[in-house]
Design a protein around this motif. Structure first.
Motif, PDB file in Angstrom:
ATOM      1  N   ALA A   1       3.648 -24.656  10.230  1.00 59.28           N
ATOM      2  CA  ALA A   1       2.381 -24.783   9.488  1.00 59.28           C
ATOM      3  C   ALA A   1       1.602 -23.469   9.552  1.00 59.28           C
ATOM      4  N   ARG A   2       1.696 -22.799  10.714  1.00 61.02           N
ATOM      5  CA  ARG A   2       0.966 -21.532  10.860  1.00 61.02           C
ATOM      6  C   ARG A   2       1.552 -20.466   9.916  1.00 61.02           C
ATOM      7  N   VAL A   3       2.878 -20.473   9.793  1.00 57.75           N
ATOM      8  CA  VAL A   3       3.523 -19.508   8.886  1.00 57.75           C
ATOM      9  C   VAL A   3       3.046 -19.746   7.443  1.00 57.75           C
ATOM     10  N   VAL A   4       3.001 -21.023   7.051  1.00 50.68           N
ATOM     11  CA  VAL A   4       2.538 -21.344   5.685  1.00 50.68           C
ATOM     12  C   VAL A   4       1.121 -20.819   5.486  1.00 50.68           C
ATOM     13  N   GLU A   5       0.294 -21.021   6.490  1.00 45.46           N
ATOM     14  CA  GLU A   5      -1.106 -20.609   6.418  1.00 45.46           C
ATOM     15  C   GLU A   5      -1.255 -19.076   6.336  1.00 45.46           C
ATOM     16  N   GLN A   6      -0.432 -18.379   7.130  1.00 45.51           N
ATOM     17  CA  GLN A   6      -0.561 -16.914   7.253  1.00 45.51           C
ATOM     18  C   GLN A   6      -0.123 -16.158   5.998  1.00 45.51           C
ATOM     19  N   ASP A   7       0.601 -16.825   5.117  1.00 41.81           N
ATOM     20  CA  ASP A   7       1.125 -16.113   3.944  1.00 41.81           C
ATOM     21  C   ASP A   7       0.011 -15.488   3.114  1.00 41.81           C
ATOM     22  N   ARG A   8      -1.155 -16.104   3.156  1.00 41.06           N
ATOM     23  CA  ARG A   8      -2.241 -15.568   2.328  1.00 41.06           C
ATOM     24  C   ARG A   8      -2.682 -14.179   2.780  1.00 41.06           C
ATOM     25  N   ARG A   9      -2.416 -13.848   4.042  1.00 42.93           N
ATOM     26  CA  ARG A   9      -2.752 -12.482   4.493  1.00 42.93           C
ATOM     27  C   ARG A   9      -1.895 -11.457   3.759  1.00 42.93           C
ATOM     28  N   ILE A  10      -0.616 -11.795   3.588  1.00 45.37           N
ATOM     29  CA  ILE A  10       0.284 -10.884   2.856  1.00 45.37           C
ATOM     30  C   ILE A  10      -0.168 -10.777   1.399  1.00 45.37           C
ATOM     31  N   ASP A  11      -0.499 -11.913   0.810  1.00 42.92           N
ATOM     32  CA  ASP A  11      -0.967 -11.907  -0.585  1.00 42.92           C
ATOM     33  C   ASP A  11      -2.211 -11.036  -0.727  1.00 42.92           C
ATOM     34  N   ALA A  12      -3.082 -11.114   0.270  1.00 40.21           N
ATOM     35  CA  ALA A  12      -4.331 -10.348   0.199  1.00 40.21           C
ATOM     36  C   ALA A  12      -4.042  -8.847   0.229  1.00 40.21           C
ATOM     37  N   ILE A  13      -3.089  -8.424   1.065  1.00 43.22           N
ATOM     38  CA  ILE A  13      -2.778  -6.984   1.122  1.00 43.22           C
ATOM     39  C   ILE A  13      -2.126  -6.544  -0.186  1.00 43.22           C
ATOM     40  N   GLU A  14      -1.288  -7.409  -0.765  1.00 43.55           N
ATOM     41  CA  GLU A  14      -0.676  -7.035  -2.045  1.00 43.55           C
ATOM     42  C   GLU A  14      -1.757  -6.792  -3.100  1.00 43.55           C
ATOM     43  N   ALA A  15      -2.732  -7.687  -3.131  1.00 39.90           N
ATOM     44  CA  ALA A  15      -3.818  -7.534  -4.106  1.00 39.90           C
ATOM     45  C   ALA A  15      -4.584  -6.240  -3.841  1.00 39.90           C
ATOM     46  N   GLU A  16      -4.763  -5.931  -2.562  1.00 38.43           N
ATOM     47  CA  GLU A  16      -5.481  -4.715  -2.186  1.00 38.43           C
ATOM     48  C   GLU A  16      -4.699  -3.470  -2.637  1.00 38.43           C
ATOM     49  N   ILE A  17      -3.390  -3.512  -2.438  1.00 41.33           N
ATOM     50  CA  ILE A  17      -2.546  -2.385  -2.852  1.00 41.33           C
ATOM     51  C   ILE A  17      -2.590  -2.234  -4.373  1.00 41.33           C
ATOM     52  N   HIS A  18      -2.543  -3.354  -5.066  1.00 41.40           N
ATOM     53  CA  HIS A  18      -2.584  -3.314  -6.537  1.00 41.40           C
ATOM     54  C   HIS A  18      -3.868  -2.610  -7.007  1.00 41.40           C
ATOM     55  N   GLY A  19      -4.993  -3.022  -6.442  1.00 42.18           N
ATOM     56  CA  GLY A  19      -6.270  -2.421  -6.828  1.00 42.18           C
ATOM     57  C   GLY A  19      -6.336  -0.942  -6.452  1.00 42.18           C
ATOM     58  N   PHE A  20      -5.800  -0.637  -5.281  1.00 39.35           N
ATOM     59  CA  PHE A  20      -5.850   0.741  -4.785  1.00 39.35           C
ATOM     60  C   PHE A  20      -4.981   1.661  -5.647  1.00 39.35           C
ATOM     61  N   VAL A  21      -3.813   1.171  -6.039  1.00 33.61           N
ATOM     62  CA  VAL A  21      -2.911   1.966  -6.880  1.00 33.61           C
ATOM     63  C   VAL A  21      -3.537   2.190  -8.260  1.00 33.61           C
ATOM     64  N   LEU A  22      -4.144   1.152  -8.792  1.00 36.38           N
ATOM     65  CA  LEU A  22      -4.826   1.273 -10.083  1.00 36.38           C
ATOM     66  C   LEU A  22      -5.853   2.401 -10.021  1.00 36.38           C
ATOM     67  N   ARG A  23      -6.590   2.391  -8.937  1.00 30.06           N
ATOM     68  CA  ARG A  23      -7.629   3.381  -8.715  1.00 30.06           C
ATOM     69  C   ARG A  23      -7.051   4.786  -8.540  1.00 30.06           C
ATOM     70  N   LEU A  24      -5.960   4.871  -7.762  1.00 32.30           N
ATOM     71  CA  LEU A  24      -5.323   6.176  -7.533  1.00 32.30           C
ATOM     72  C   LEU A  24      -4.802   6.761  -8.846  1.00 32.30           C
ATOM     73  N   LEU A  25      -4.175   5.924  -9.657  1.00 32.07           N
ATOM     74  CA  LEU A  25      -3.618   6.417 -10.926  1.00 32.07           C
ATOM     75  C   LEU A  25      -4.744   6.922 -11.825  1.00 32.07           C
ATOM     76  N   ALA A  26      -5.858   6.189 -11.836  1.00 27.49           N
ATOM     77  CA  ALA A  26      -6.956   6.564 -12.730  1.00 27.49           C
ATOM     78  C   ALA A  26      -7.694   7.794 -12.241  1.00 27.49           C
ATOM     79  N   THR A  27      -7.853   7.925 -10.938  1.00 31.42           N
ATOM     80  CA  THR A  27      -8.725   8.994 -10.451  1.00 31.42           C
ATOM     81  C   THR A  27      -7.976  10.234  -9.980  1.00 31.42           C
ATOM     82  N   ARG A  28      -6.700  10.119  -9.648  1.00 31.49           N
ATOM     83  CA  ARG A  28      -5.987  11.292  -9.121  1.00 31.49           C
ATOM     84  C   ARG A  28      -5.004  11.890 -10.110  1.00 31.49           C
ATOM     85  N   GLN A  29      -4.695  11.165 -11.146  1.00 33.47           N
ATOM     86  CA  GLN A  29      -3.674  11.624 -12.104  1.00 33.47           C
ATOM     87  C   GLN A  29      -2.459  12.179 -11.376  1.00 33.47           C
TER      88      GLN A  29
END
Lengths: 243, 271
Positions: free
Chosen positions: A48-76
């Motif tokens: 049950a704890r493993v099922v619960e913890q998966d959202r932490r991984i999802d959260a980092i993926e979302a963070e990476i997605h946003g960060f990459v979007l930002r890097l592409l736009a601002t750093r070319q």
């Protein structure tokens, strides 16, 4: 290969991207380890704890997605910087899928724990997953070290995982033919094994991204596949004598 | 993935952090050159210790706005400015404002490096000297060295401080002009296309310098290069036909502009 940029804050951002990918990979690796431990020990609370913890991984993926979007736009970014950023984005998607598979294993564990244990299949799955965990660890090292050779080594090891999966597949079909009461646990274990096998495929994909990141192209050689489950047929005559 | 996770405004948007004060605030600013109106009701807040980029097509009013901030427009015949412009809450156009002192607080770096035809040392020492910032030669030496260091130039020129400034490369001259602006201890540095005459390496050095300088100063930069605005600034304001169409956190402007005119301009479409 990657010397410092004149603009230091760009280096800091690329470092941050590396850190996020490695943190995410470490979490995925730990989730898989916990999911398999829960399966072997029939530990519903840990599952049950493993099922619960998966959202932490999802959260980092979302963070990476946003960060990459930002890097592409601002750093070319161009050249190696561009490859690192694109590869990191794809790697984060693979790690997210790995997290999902670990979660799936944990979900099935709750069901498997309700029916009587069946032979040593869980241990066989754990052995196979042990190889996969090693691959995750090494592919993250290859990512951080920009190490093409280590990435190639990880890719090669997936064949072993595929072979172990084929063996498990036959073993579980045999259990089902021996006794229809085995069908419920065996089917769940079959999916569990399949999840672990798919994780191996995603790790292989990550290794290919590491190669791309460093060498500027995807590895050209075709990887040998050891998975023969698509063709597996178990005949009644193959049943064990005590069956 | 939730859309919320893509919302990048929260962590880096200086305006979202309530305790960062507005250094400069413009409310309803109109500028006329004789009968021609150049700016229309410009509202813009420039936070302290932040790089704010002003972008927009030629003639959009961004340089006009920049020049209002240290009253460089005062010397232009027929120029009229109305509305409120404040620096730290004080009216920039109040009758008792000493314009010379104001221009020391709000320094400026221009498009083409324009060092005085004097030595490197004298270029930096001139401002502090006339503003009486140094009591003796040792104090002046100290200001010159500190300013050149902050401009990232000292190590390149330390053995030839008394050579003529025009012997420096274009990129070095531009960093010298930044050192000259810093030497009078300004609070705000205005930059009008500071890299347009520089090669990519010299540009990268100036951009790195701008990133360091924002620790101590508030920076407003006008640039034709949208890529440069994206790289160096934390906030961006898009000017069009004398109006501020949109302003916001730079990453937001360049990933998800709210106004379709901004979108058309930054993506190179016909707006």
């Amino acid at each position: 290969m990657e010397t410092e940029h004149i603009v230091k804050s760009f280096d800091e951002e690329l470092q941050k991207l590396d850190n996020m990918v490695v943190e995410m990979g470490g979490l995925a690796e730990a989730q898989l380890a916990d999911a398999i431990a829960a399966l072997v020990r029939r530990d519903v609370a840990l599952a049950a704890r493993v099922v619960e913890q998966d959202r932490r991984i999802d959260a980092i993926e979302a963070e990476i997605h946003g960060f990459v979007l930002r890097l592409l736009a601002t750093r070319q970014p161009v050249a190696v910087d561009l490859r690192i950023i694109l590869a990191s984005l794809k790697i984060s998607s693979s790690l997210e899928r790995i997290g999902d598979y670990a979660k799936n294993i944990a979900k099935r564990t709750t069901t498997i724990a309700k029916v009587p244990a069946m032979g040593g299949t869980a241990q066989s799955i754990a052995r196979m997953t042990g190889v996969v965990q090693g691959m995750i660890k090494n592919v993250l090292d290859a990512y951080i070290g920009r190490d093409v050779d280590m990435a190639a080594d990880v890719r090669a090891r997936d064949e072993e995982v595929d072979q172990m999966h084929s063996g498990l597949f036959r073993e579980l079909l045999t259990y089902m033919m021996e006794d229809p009461r085995n069908i419920t646990p065996a089917t769940h274990l079959l999916f569990t094994a399949k999840n672990a096998e798919r994780i191996g495929d995603h790790v292989t994909g990550i290794a290919e991204q590491v190669h791309f990141m460093v060498a500027g192209e995807l590895p050209g050689d075709l990887r040998r596949k050891g998975d023969t489950t698509s063709f597996a047929v178990v005949e009644a005559g193959e049943l064990r004598d005590d069956g | 993935m939730s859309l919320n996770a893509l919302n990048m405004r929260t962590d880096t948007d200086p305006m979202a952090t309530a305790n960062i004060a507005a250094k400069i605030r413009a409310v309803g600013v109109d500028v006329h050159y004789h009968d021609k109106q150049a700016l229309f009701q410009v509202d813009l807040t420039i936070p302290a210790n932040t790089v704010t980029a002003l972008i927009g097509p030629s003639g959009c009013g961004k340089s006009t706005f920049l020049r209002c901030l240290n009253r460089m427009n005062d010397i232009i015949d027929g120029c009229r400015i109305s509305g409120a412009l404040t620096l730290d809450g004080r009216d920039l156009y109040a009758p008792d404002i000493d314009v010379v002192a104001l221009r020391a607080r709000v320094g400026m770096v221009f498009q083409k490096p324009n060092p005085f035809p004097k030595s490197i040392y004298e270029n930096v020492a001139f401002g502090p000297h006339i503003h009486g910032l140094a009591d003796d030669r040792a104090a002046l030496d100290h200001i010159v060295e500190t300013s050149l260091r902050r401009a990232g130039l000292f190590d390149e020129v330390s053995d030839r401080l008394h050579d003529t400034a025009t012997s420096l490369s274009g990129g070095q001259q531009q960093r010298l002009c930044i050192a000259r602006a810093i030497a009078v201890e300004p609070e705000v540095i205005l930059m009008d296309e500071p890299c347009s005459a520089l090669d990519p390496i010299a540009t990268a050095k100036v951009e790195e310098l701008i990133d360091e300088l924002r620790q101590r100063y508030t920076i407003v930069i006008v640039t034709h290069s949208m890529q440069q605005a994206a790289r160096v600034s934390q906030r961006t304001a898009f000017f069009h036909l004398g109006e501020v169409v949109e302003d916001g956190e730079t990453a937001q402007i360049f990933t998800d502009p709210r106004d379709e005119r901004t979108q058309a301009y930054i993506t190179g479409r016909i707006g």
